[in-house]
Enzyme design. Structure first.
Site, PDB file in Angstrom:
ATOM      1  N   GLU A   1      52.195  45.332 -13.497  1.00 22.01           N
ATOM      2  CA  GLU A   1      53.605  44.945 -13.857  1.00 22.01           C
ATOM      3  C   GLU A   1      54.688  45.838 -13.909  1.00 22.01           C
ATOM      4  O   GLU A   1      54.648  46.864 -14.813  1.00 22.01           O
ATOM      5  CB  GLU A   1      53.300  44.430 -15.337  1.00 22.01           C
TER       6      GLU A   1
ATOM      7  N   CYS B   1      61.162  44.519 -19.633  1.00 28.31           N
ATOM      8  CA  CYS B   1      61.258  44.189 -18.108  1.00 28.31           C
ATOM      9  C   CYS B   1      61.684  42.974 -17.588  1.00 28.31           C
ATOM     10  O   CYS B   1      62.372  42.879 -16.544  1.00 28.31           O
ATOM     11  CB  CYS B   1      59.759  44.174 -17.691  1.00 28.31           C
TER      12      CYS B   1
END
Length: 478
Positions: A244, A278
């Protein structure tokens, strides 16, 4: 504080340590070992020994232990949250909430474990059966970032444990203390030694963990360059990877949107944790008829957010270190030089309580253009770039004109238009008309350079399992 492996505290073989600092003041609050390749090998050997027993433990017992660990997290959330508050600088309520939310994810993983099944083909001949089952992949290396260190660890650890895999974790150099305390807590709760090992150190340690031949999977959350390096290194021993790698997430606000709701959601989400996560709103495309009206609403809300000085309270803490802070400064300076308007924030907070940390107030950059850094690169700070567009289609084109594809956000009262925009987004998750916390039950991950694989829910658990096909034969007695 030492490393935690094989159920106990262990110093680095070299004896070297590195400081852990308080981002609000710069003061050293503890030290942790500067682990190297030898320490990586010790932790992996501990995990490999634990794997031989854990992979045979019945699922019901794994579930019982993982649920006990989840409850222990809730019981100890104030203590672990306080450690996270000191090393990350985020206001304490948010740190405690992270521990509690992470415990909920552990429970969900446990419940998904009870729903794992083998399958058997119905068309086999007499005396033959074909069974498809799943085995745990083996030792897992989890490398986690500073911004949500416990949540992003649980993405990996909870799924791995339920699947039958032990974990060697390397937390960020900035926030190792809360992870170390968690490992001790899980062991005290009854998790067998060697299943959750924590090693601390810098790049050399991470490279040793990835290159080691024993681990069969690397689970990483962090930057795109680091993720690409991990993927390349993992290919040498054909390790699985879940990556990720962050995002540069865009929101589209259409002319018919509820502007108050959009402004509230974007402000709340875009500036949470001082922008250090994020899938936050990083850039915003707004139809021209409502552009100035939305800017006013965003600026009003952004200016109401307060910074928490060292020893004080507020909505937002400092950025974790000078390197992370520099990206926000660079993007703001670039936008100013190219003629953008700074509607809120824009300058480092200074004075008593702020001089020891990297504090940036919530910053809105209006009239941003595609060549500006804020519209092209992830900020990981409290800065949002905003641009006018002539149509939703233009907004979608600009949103997708990115190497990232983690998240997207759409605001419109027209459901058909909203669904078309959501389906057109090149992103792993898309929100329509509000921005809720990402659910623990559904897959989380990105497209394009935002990563590989998915975490959370059953999707997270199965990524730690290998399919195995069993061909069974016997002589039918009847």
């Amino acid at each position: 504080m030492d490393m935690f492996m094989d159920g106990g505290w262990v110093a680095a073989q070299s004896g070297q340590v590195m400081p852990v600092t308080d981002p609000t003041s710069g003061a050293v609050i503890d030290t942790v070992p500067m682990g190297q390749a030898a320490d990586a090998g010790r932790a992996i050997a501990s995990a490999a020994r634990a794997f031989e027993n854990w992979k045979r433990v019945p699922m019901a017992e794994r579930v019982r232990l993982v649920k006990a660990c989840a409850q222990a997290m809730r019981d100890q959330a104030p203590r672990i949250g306080a450690a996270l508050n000191r090393e990350l600088g985020r206001p304490l309520p948010g740190c405690i909430a992270e521990i509690a939310s992470s415990a909920n994810l552990l429970d969900i993983y446990a419940e998904e474990g009870l729903r794992l099944y083998a399958t058997q083909a119905l068309g086999s001949a007499p005396g033959e059966r074909i069974v498809v089952t799943r085995d745990p992949v083996g030792v897992v290396v989890a490398i986690t970032p500073f911004n949500y260190p416990i949540t992003l660890l649980m993405f990996k650890l909870g799924a791995a444990l339920i699947a039958g895999c032990p974990v060697v974790t390397k937390p960020s150099e900035d926030t190792p203390l809360s992870t170390l305390l968690l490992a001790e807590l899980f062991h005290a709760t009854g998790l067998p030694a060697g299943l959750f090992n924590v090693v601390t150190g810098a790049r050399e340690l991470g490279e040793a963990l990835v290159a080691h031949p024993v681990p069969r999977k690397i689970a990483f959350t962090g930057s795109v360059p680091a993720g690409k390096a991990i993927a390349a290194a993992a290919a040498g021993t054909m390790k699985r990877v879940t990556l990720e790698l962050g995002g540069h997430s865009a929101a589209i606000v259409c002319a018919d949107a509820d502007l108050d709701k959009a402004a509230e959601a974007i402000t709340r989400h875009g500036f949470a944790n001082s922008g250090q996560f994020c899938y936050r709103v990083n850039r915003l495309y707004v139809e021209r008829p409502v552009y100035e009206a939305l800017l006013d609403r965003l600026a009003t809300r952004a200016r109401k957010l307060t910074l928490a000085p060292a020893g004080g309270e507020g909505d937002l803490g400092p950025l974790v270190n000078a390197r992370i802070f520099a990206t926000s400064e660079q993007q703001i300076a670039d936008a100013r030089a190219r003629g953008a308007r700074i509607l809120a924030g824009g300058d480092r907070a200074t004075g008593p309580g702020y001089d020891g940390g990297c504090y940036m107030p919530p910053t809105l950059i209006a009239d941003a253009t595609p060549e500006m850094l804020v519209m092209r690169e992830e900020t990981f700070g409290p800065v949002i770039g905003i641009a006018p567009v002539d149509s939703p289609a233009e907004g979608l084109r600009l949103a997708n004109d990115s190497r990232f594809g983690l998240a997207g956000f759409v605001f419109t009262r027209d459901l058909a238009l909203g669904m078309a925009l959501c389906e057109g987004f090149e992103a792993g998750s898309v929100w329509l008309n509000d921005i809720q916390r990402a659910s623990h039950h559904v897959p989380f991950g990105g497209m394009k350079e935002s990563g590989l694989g998915r975490e959370k829910g059953r999707y997270g658990v199965v990524s730690y399992l290998e399919y195995k096909t069993l061909y069974l034969s016997w002589e039918p007695p009847l």
